[in-house]
Design an enzyme around this catalytic site. Structure first.
Site: not given
Length: 579
Positions: A136, A140, A273, A406
């Site tokens: 993360e 980010r 993913d 998404e």
């Protein structure tokens, strides 16, 4: 702060013009997307819709600034700040960092100035008082800073990016080079998720660092960042099975990068993913030089299609999950709905572009129906297929919608690659559904049940809502894209990074290094043995890097060296005279 003034032309097309930009009006009109503004009524509709999304961003931002400034996220119902477990409850201003490029692209100048002032004076990753997610923090914080630097050229952002990356480097000090899942910044210690076991890390966690670290090496000239993620990729090449499938969990102790001892599922949803996403995008980011990424990506997609791609009773395409038992779970996550966009983005370099584009359309349509079939018009966290073969929400927490991007992300890529207006229409439907069901007086929140009227809210305005969901919605309705896909690649948090060697990259390179980029400065695919030792100075067991401009390949460095030698000679002469 460098000027962020806008000419009337740039303001019209939603792109700011930083000092020194040479982009002219005729160059803007030559963009392929300009032709898609086919008629005046459609153009007026798009202007209205993009301004509507901009107002959504303003509502989200104003309430965050009012009730949670400096906190990671906003709790709209309680009008308070929220730390979040991924960032150690520290006040890192996650929403501020995640929103910087969205504010810029929307032309929200005052908001961007306030955000920049906070970054300059308040942001410090060392404020993290406990463990934070390496994954993360990378997508980010590091991704956010790299993106806004590329867009504005302001050095404060690349300085913050370098600092964040340097503080994440100890995460790679694991038995085999895979990054630890969590890092405690102030002790430079890495940790695993305790509930996963003693040797397991997520495929997506270790495989979703390449874009940011490779780009940082290119822009600074320091290979250490690239070397870390190249090592990770070398390990991952050995993790795939005989069928060509990559497990969702890999072993952090095994020097062969093998699968974990348990929990070996395969999916394009959570835990797997963005590994696939970053293989394709590393190839694109490198302008076609990262052959290894391409050679890993397309066979991996072939394997996924061969083992996980399914067709429902009504003819809908979807990716199932291959469980550890080797049984298929015929459910699809909202997180997996990025896959249609990935197929669209990757089609042109595949062996069968027509097949890829058809799958992109089919998978995106399936995810569209997961929205269209609910009471709110929003898609659930997880859906299955009923007896008729149509998407339907499951029970419990899987019925929630958490402001996720998404599905809208896939609409964006399908619009960009096909020019079909239906994807804009679908995006507008999603924007209206979010506005109707998720907007509160003090921001936006997720909802607990997408198939129920007046569903309870989750009282969290996710930072990715502003970084991803609203950004993709806004860009869909622009007739001229300020970040076209031939020169920009979005990381998995929707932070655009320039393609290496493109004009945006050259602008960012010059803004940081003070020199023009040329082929001699390229570092991608050039591994240098011992580079860590050359660039790292150990201090209290923490790596400390020179924060200034790189001297690697710097054309001015011989002059600087001559000046330093001259200065030393003067000092020596002065000392001789004194004695």
């Amino acid at each position: 702060m460098p000027s962020l003034w806008y000419t009337s032309t740039c303001a019209r097309f939603g792109r700011s013009r930083k000092a020194g930009s040479r982009r002219r009006h005729d160059q803007i009109r030559s963009d392929p997307d300009f032709a898609r503004a086919v008629n005046a009524p459609q153009r007026r509709t798009n202007i209205y819709r993009k301004n509507f999304v901009k107002q959504m961003m303003q509502h989200a931002w104003i309430n965050y600034a009012t009730y949670a400034w400096g906190h990671n996220e906003l709790r709209p119902n309680s009008k308070s700040g929220y730390g979040g477990s991924n960032f150690g409850e520290a006040m890192l201003g996650l929403t501020i960092v995640d929103s910087l490029d969205t504010l810029y692209l929307m032309g929200l100048h005052k908001e961007l100035e306030n955000a920049t002032d906070w970054i300059k004076t308040k942001f410090n990753i060392r404020n993290a008082i406990s463990t934070m997610s390496v994954f993360e923090a990378n997508i980010r914080l590091l991704g956010g800073f790299l993106s806004i630097h590329a867009l504005t050229g302001q050095k404060v952002f690349i300085e913050k990016a370098i600092d964040v990356a340097n503080q994440l480097l100890p995460a790679f000090n694991s038995p085999n080079g895979f990054p630890w899942s969590l890092i405690e910044i102030n002790s430079a210690q890495g940790f695993l998720y305790t509930w996963l076991g003693s040797d397991c890390v997520f495929l997506a966690d270790v495989g979703t660092l390449h874009l940011e670290f490779a780009y940082l090496s290119e822009i600074t000239g320091h290979p250490v960042y690239l070397n870390k993620v190249e090592k990770v990729r070398d390990l991952l090449k050995h993790a795939k099975s005989l069928e060509g499938l990559y497990p969702n969990l890999v072993d952090i102790n095994n020097n062969n990068g093998s699968k974990c001892s348990h929990g070996v599922s395969v999916s394009v949803g959570a835990f797997g993913d963005s590994f696939y996403e970053y293989l394709s995008k590393a190839w694109l980011q490198s302008a076609g030089t990262d052959i290894e990424a391409k050679e890993m990506f397309y066979p991996a997609m072939d394997a996924l299609e061969g083992h996980l791609l399914q067709t429902s009773a009504s003819g809908l395409k979807y990716f199932a999950k291959l469980e550890e038992s080797r049984a298929l779970s015929h459910k699809m996550e909202h997180l997996a709905c990025f896959i249609g966009g990935l197929y669209a983005l990757s089609a042109k370099d595949s062996k069968n572009p027509t097949h890829y584009m058809q799958l992109a359309k089919d998978l995106t349509y399936t995810c569209r129906l997961s929205y269209n079939s609910t009471f709110t018009g929003l898609g659930p966290e997880l859906f299955k297929f009923n007896e008729d073969g149509n998407p339907t929400p499951l029970v419990g927490d899987s019925r929630q919608y958490s402001l996720r991007p998404e599905v809208i992300e896939s609409y964006y890529y399908l619009w960009k690659t096909t020019g079909d207006e239906q994807y804009r229409g679908w995006a507008w439907d999603a924007a209206q559904a979010i506005e109707k069901n998720c907007r509160t007086e003090n921001g936006y929140t997720g909802i607990a049940d997408v198939d129920a009227p007046n569903a309870a809210s989750d009282n969290v305005q996710q930072s990715y809502f502003m970084a991803e969901t609203l950004k993709y919605l806004y860009l869909i309705f622009l007739d001229v894209d300020p970040v076209p896909l031939d020169t920009w690649v979005f990381n998995t948090e929707a932070h655009p990074l320039p393609v290496i060697g493109s004009q945006p990259f050259k602008d960012a390179f010059r803004a940081w290094r003070g020199i023009e980029f040329s082929d001699q400065h390229g570092l991608v695919r050039q591994k240098e043995s011992g580079s860590d030792r050359l660039l790292v100075e150990e201090k209290n067991h923490l790596p400390e890097y020179i924060l200034g401009n790189s001297s690697v390949c710097d054309q001015r460095s011989p002059i600087s060296l001559f000046f330093l030698l001259f200065l030393l000679l003067l000092i020596h002469r002065f000392n001789d005279d004194v004695l």
